[in-house]
Design an enzyme around this catalytic site. Structure first.
Site, PDB file in Angstrom:
ATOM      1  N   SER A   1     -22.640  32.715  62.741  1.00  0.00           N
ATOM      2  CA  SER A   1     -23.945  32.363  62.174  1.00  0.00           C
ATOM      3  C   SER A   1     -24.681  33.573  61.613  1.00  0.00           C
ATOM      4  O   SER A   1     -25.521  33.429  60.726  1.00  0.00           O
ATOM      5  CB  SER A   1     -24.822  31.682  63.226  1.00  0.00           C
ATOM      6  OG  SER A   1     -24.960  32.509  64.377  1.00  0.00           O
ATOM      7  N   HIS A  31     -31.152  35.079  66.037  1.00  0.00           N
ATOM      8  CA  HIS A  31     -30.777  35.152  64.624  1.00  0.00           C
ATOM      9  C   HIS A  31     -31.840  35.884  63.809  1.00  0.00           C
ATOM     10  O   HIS A  31     -33.029  35.596  63.939  1.00  0.00           O
ATOM     11  CB  HIS A  31     -30.570  33.746  64.051  1.00  0.00           C
ATOM     12  CG  HIS A  31     -29.445  33.004  64.713  1.00  0.00           C
ATOM     13  ND1 HIS A  31     -29.663  32.153  65.769  1.00  0.00           N
ATOM     14  CD2 HIS A  31     -28.114  33.015  64.471  1.00  0.00           C
ATOM     15  CE1 HIS A  31     -28.492  31.650  66.150  1.00  0.00           C
ATOM     16  NE2 HIS A  31     -27.545  32.156  65.382  1.00  0.00           N
TER      17      HIS A  31
END
Length: 209
Positions: free
Chosen positions: A31, A180
């Site tokens: 990701s 993230h």
């Protein structure tokens, strides 16, 4: 007129340089590569391509990031994720293995095989390292963190020690999940890794001319 035509044909001329196709670079990752939670144009490969272009290195970055992927998952899709005409590969895998507390022997084996297969295909590799979170204890961290420098040394490939250097745990550079990067976080990752990628790709570009 003849002199002008000859100069255009000379090696190293501007016209000849323009004919050199961009390097096809695959970023094989999870990701962090895919750009989880971000617009497509804010993903790491897109921003890295723009940064390299500004340095005079033309690339066609292929975003081969799959959210949630482990090192083993990257190995399973390696053959179709990296096309036959790829000029180089940046490997960014292992974060999900660390987050899940997977036995370090598992991602080590998968990353070993990924590098081995790419080397067998004569595709240059840049290995982007990852660090284990502290909650699994120092023994786990020691074993996991050693994977990347060990493999880089074993296969003589360049290593960028920690993909999230300067971004991990920095609240303003991460999304609400704390894992993230935001768009600004990706910018920081790109700025930090750029010198390593530039040093990695310049020889590859030189061989392609």
């Amino acid at each position: 007129m003849v002199i002008g035509m000859l100069s255009m044909m000379m090696p190293g001329s501007g016209a000849r340089a323009q004919e050199t196709p961009p390097l096809k670079v695959v970023v094989l990752g999870d990701s962090l590569t895919a750009g989880y939670g971000l617009p497509a144009d804010a993903a790491f490969p897109v921003k890295l391509q723009k940064a390299l272009d500004a340095k005079g290195i033309r690339t066609d970055m292929i975003n081969a990031g799959v959210s949630g992927d482990t090192a083993s998952g990257g190995l399973e899709r390696l053959d179709w994720s990296v096309p036959p005409d790829a000029d180089a590969v940046i490997v960014e895998l292992g974060a999900n293995d660390a987050l899940r507390g997977t036995d370090p022997k598992v991602p080590r084996k998968a990353l070993d095989e990924i590098i081995k297969r790419l080397k067998a295909r004569n595709i240059p590799v840049l290995l982007a390292g990852m660090l284990a979170p502290p909650n699994y204890g120092p023994d786990y961290a020691r074993e996991f963190n050693a994977i990347y420098p060990d493999l880089a040394k074993q296969y003589d490939v360049p290593l960028y020690p920690f993909f999230l250097d300067g971004v991990a745990t920095v609240s303003g550079l991460n999304q609400a999940d704390g894992l993230h990067p935001t768009a600004a976080g990706v910018d920081r990752v790109v700025a930090n890794i750029l010198p390593s990628v530039e040093a990695f790709l310049r020889p590859v570009a030189g061989q392609k001319r």
